[in-house]
Scaffold this active site. Structure first.
Site, mmCIF file in Angstrom:
data_model
loop_
_atom_site.group_PDB
_atom_site.id
_atom_site.type_symbol
_atom_site.label_atom_id
_atom_site.label_comp_id
_atom_site.label_asym_id
_atom_site.label_seq_id
_atom_site.Cartn_x
_atom_site.Cartn_y
_atom_site.Cartn_z
ATOM 1 N N CYS A 147 0.814 -1.224 0.000
ATOM 2 C CA CYS A 147 0.000 0.000 0.000
ATOM 3 C C CYS A 147 0.844 1.269 0.000
ATOM 4 O O CYS A 147 0.343 2.353 -0.291
ATOM 5 C CB CYS A 147 -0.937 0.008 1.198
ATOM 6 S SG CYS A 147 -2.032 -1.400 1.184
ATOM 7 N N HIS B 67 -3.613 7.054 2.338
ATOM 8 C CA HIS B 67 -3.954 5.725 1.816
ATOM 9 C C HIS B 67 -5.349 5.341 2.302
ATOM 10 O O HIS B 67 -5.703 5.558 3.467
ATOM 11 C CB HIS B 67 -2.913 4.715 2.298
ATOM 12 C CG HIS B 67 -3.299 3.304 1.999
ATOM 13 N ND1 HIS B 67 -3.620 2.880 0.724
ATOM 14 C CD2 HIS B 67 -3.418 2.199 2.802
ATOM 15 C CE1 HIS B 67 -3.914 1.592 0.764
ATOM 16 N NE2 HIS B 67 -3.810 1.162 2.007
ATOM 17 N N ASN C 284 -10.034 -0.408 -0.887
ATOM 18 C CA ASN C 284 -8.569 -0.334 -0.800
ATOM 19 C C ASN C 284 -7.971 -0.965 -2.066
ATOM 20 O O ASN C 284 -7.990 -2.186 -2.225
ATOM 21 C CB ASN C 284 -8.111 -1.092 0.459
ATOM 22 C CG ASN C 284 -6.608 -1.044 0.664
ATOM 23 O OD1 ASN C 284 -5.865 -0.622 -0.209
ATOM 24 N ND2 ASN C 284 -6.171 -1.501 1.818
HETATM 25 O O1 UT7 Z 1 -3.990 -1.405 3.424
HETATM 26 C C1 UT7 Z 1 -3.094 -2.310 3.966
HETATM 27 C C2 UT7 Z 1 -3.117 -2.305 5.436
HETATM 28 N N1 UT7 Z 1 -4.382 -2.818 5.916
HETATM 29 C C3 UT7 Z 1 -5.097 -2.110 6.765
HETATM 30 O O2 UT7 Z 1 -4.746 -1.009 7.106
HETATM 31 C C4 UT7 Z 1 -6.314 -2.793 7.346
HETATM 32 C C5 UT7 Z 1 -6.294 -2.642 8.835
HETATM 33 N N2 UT7 Z 1 -7.385 -3.352 9.490
HETATM 34 C C6 UT7 Z 1 -8.675 -2.980 9.417
HETATM 35 O O3 UT7 Z 1 -9.028 -2.088 8.693
HETATM 36 C C7 UT7 Z 1 -9.648 -3.665 10.318
HETATM 37 O O4 UT7 Z 1 -8.941 -4.438 11.256
HETATM 38 C C8 UT7 Z 1 -10.676 -4.585 9.597
HETATM 39 C C9 UT7 Z 1 -11.639 -3.745 8.786
HETATM 40 C C10 UT7 Z 1 -9.958 -5.581 8.714
HETATM 41 C C11 UT7 Z 1 -11.496 -5.350 10.638
HETATM 42 O O5 UT7 Z 1 -12.134 -4.447 11.528
HETATM 43 P P1 UT7 Z 1 -11.937 -4.579 13.100
HETATM 44 O O6 UT7 Z 1 -12.792 -3.545 13.708
HETATM 45 O O7 UT7 Z 1 -10.485 -4.553 13.414
HETATM 46 O O8 UT7 Z 1 -12.554 -6.002 13.393
HETATM 47 P P2 UT7 Z 1 -11.858 -7.266 14.096
HETATM 48 O O9 UT7 Z 1 -10.914 -7.916 13.140
HETATM 49 O O10 UT7 Z 1 -11.342 -6.867 15.450
HETATM 50 O O11 UT7 Z 1 -13.115 -8.190 14.283
HETATM 51 C C12 UT7 Z 1 -14.206 -7.831 15.148
HETATM 52 C C13 UT7 Z 1 -15.337 -8.820 14.943
HETATM 53 C C14 UT7 Z 1 -14.868 -10.268 14.945
HETATM 54 O O12 UT7 Z 1 -15.903 -11.040 15.557
HETATM 55 P P3 UT7 Z 1 -15.781 -11.513 17.070
HETATM 56 O O13 UT7 Z 1 -14.543 -12.350 17.151
HETATM 57 O O14 UT7 Z 1 -15.704 -10.258 17.890
HETATM 58 O O15 UT7 Z 1 -17.054 -12.294 17.282
HETATM 59 C C15 UT7 Z 1 -14.804 -10.643 13.505
HETATM 60 O O16 UT7 Z 1 -14.974 -12.015 13.262
HETATM 61 O O17 UT7 Z 1 -15.924 -8.612 13.645
HETATM 62 C C16 UT7 Z 1 -15.944 -9.847 12.932
HETATM 63 N N3 UT7 Z 1 -15.826 -9.569 11.516
HETATM 64 C C17 UT7 Z 1 -16.873 -9.306 10.723
HETATM 65 N N4 UT7 Z 1 -18.192 -9.240 10.967
HETATM 66 C C18 UT7 Z 1 -19.008 -8.947 9.941
HETATM 67 C C19 UT7 Z 1 -14.691 -9.500 10.774
HETATM 68 N N5 UT7 Z 1 -14.995 -9.198 9.499
HETATM 69 C C20 UT7 Z 1 -16.338 -9.082 9.444
HETATM 70 C C21 UT7 Z 1 -17.241 -8.784 8.399
HETATM 71 N N6 UT7 Z 1 -18.556 -8.721 8.684
HETATM 72 N N7 UT7 Z 1 -16.833 -8.552 7.135
#
Ligand code: UT7
Length: 331
Positions: free
Chosen positions: A116, A256, A286
């Site tokens: 990225c 980004h 992204n």
């Molecule tokens: O560009 C390159 C670098 N990449 C980035 O900068 C991405 C950085 N990361 C992020 O943007 C975020 O971490 C994500 C958007 C990928 C995920 O969001 P988050 O708020 O960090 O969610 P999380 O991974 O902490 O997950 C929270 C909950 C989990 O469920 P439990 O374990 O709390 O029951 C996940 O399983 O949300 C769940 N979850 C979803 N639920 C509905 C993860 N993805 C989804 C989804 N829909 N698509």
């Protein structure tokens, strides 16, 4: 000796026609439009369809737009850099394919992989060739066909990424415009949290790697999120401090587009108000190396000569950085 700077003198972009909406993703994985919108700011992303269509196709369209708009002879282009992690093939370089497609027959060309942060790494690299007086026309392209390495059964990654490419033309100026300063960083310890496990020399493609879904992006989202928030905000504040720039001096932040919450944290740390923050994550998601040139493409008409722009990125590697650009023209 007169100081030569590398001015951005043109911008081009390309996004595929096909729109993959959050509603459509609801049918593919266990997710909701509400979750995706509130956690990332993304509503839809573009997907490049069609056989034999790779990143070079998108990069070519972006480059051709600049050639047409700026009315330049492609034979005058000295160098083509393409930042991508989804090259058409492992080799030859996608930049080579683009250079030939656009008729840049006198250019040399190469790819640059910094995920990225690829576009800003390419921008700074290209600028050095101009600043040294070596070349007069350098095309820097950033683009990725992320749909080629995304598992549309993995809700943690498929909701984020999309396809697209953008490009800028760099030309020399002796005026005080162009790429003014940069801070670029990388840390290989990031490999464990964001990678594509197979398909490289460490783990070439086998039936087993395919069965294990190892040709897709793996991301430990919450860890990457924490590093992204900290590093992108910090490096953006650093480049302002280093150059004695105050929030009022900044016309635009071009961050980004990975997650709206990361962008908000960065602008907050810099003291930049929302109306100065370029944002198109809602429509493209992204696009990895494509996000920043696509922002410049979308916002080009609003940019004025002399505008101070801070470009900031964070991505796989980890890689991150910030570039201060003084915009060189009125569209
Ligand atoms: O560009 C390159 C670098 N990449 C980035 O900068 C991405 C950085 N990361 C992020 O943007 C975020 O971490 C994500 C958007 C990928 C995920 O969001 P988050 O708020 O960090 O969610 P999380 O991974 O902490 O997950 C929270 C909950 C989990 O469920 P439990 O374990 O709390 O029951 C996940 O399983 O949300 C769940 N979850 C979803 N639920 C509905 C993860 N993805 C989804 C989804 N829909 N698509």
């Amino acid at each position: 000796m007169t100081n030569i700077r590398a001015a951005i003198t043109g911008v081009g972009g390309y996004v595929p026609e096909y729109i993959l909406t959050n509603k459509e993703l609801e049918k593919l994985v266990d997710t909701t439009d509400e979750w995706i919108t509130s956690r990332t700011g993304i509503k839809e992303r573009r997907i490049l369809k069609g056989e034999n269509m790779g990143t070079s196709y998108m990069g070519t369209q972006a480059a051709l737009e600049i050639i047409k708009k700026n009315n330049i002879d492609p034979k005058e282009i000295d160098l083509v850099i393409c930042a991508t992690i989804t090259p058409d093939m492992p080799f030859p370089a996608t930049a080579n394919l683009i250079a030939t497609e656009i008729g840049a027959v006198n250019a040399f060309s190469y790819d640059l992989a910094a995920a990225c942060s690829g576009f800003i790494f390419g921008l700074v690299t290209g600028a050095k060739f101009i600043e040294s007086g070596t070349y007069k026309k350098v095309l820097v392209i950033g683009g990725d066909k992320m749909s080629s390495i995304i598992n549309y059964k993995d809700r943690t990654t498929c909701i984020i990424f999309g396809d697209g490419a953008g490009a800028v033309l760099l030309e020399p100026t002796t005026e005080n415009f162009g790429v003014m300063d940069s801070i670029l960083r990388s840390d290989g310890n990031g490999v464990n949290f964001l990678n594509m496990p197979a398909g490289g020399s460490r783990k070439p493609a086998t039936h087993e790697t395919i069965d294990a879904n190892q040709h897709y992006v793996f991301q430990e989202g919450s860890t990457v999120y924490k590093f992204a928030v900290t590093n992108m905000a910090e490096v953006s504040a650093q480049i302002m401090d280093k150059n004695n720039l105050k929030a009022d001096d900044i016309a635009w932040l071009a961050p980004h587009q990975a997650n709206k919450r990361i962008i908000d944290a960065t602008s907050g740390r810099m003291g930049i108000s929302d109306e100065k923050v370029m944002m198109n994550i809602e429509k493209y998601g992204n696009t990895t190396a494509g996000t920043i040139p696509l922002l410049l493409w979308d916002y080009e008409k609003q940019l004025k000569k002399g505008d101070n722009i801070i470009i900031a990125a964070f991505g796989g590697g980890f890689t991150w950085g910030a570039v201060w650009v003084k915009w060189a023209y009125n569209a």
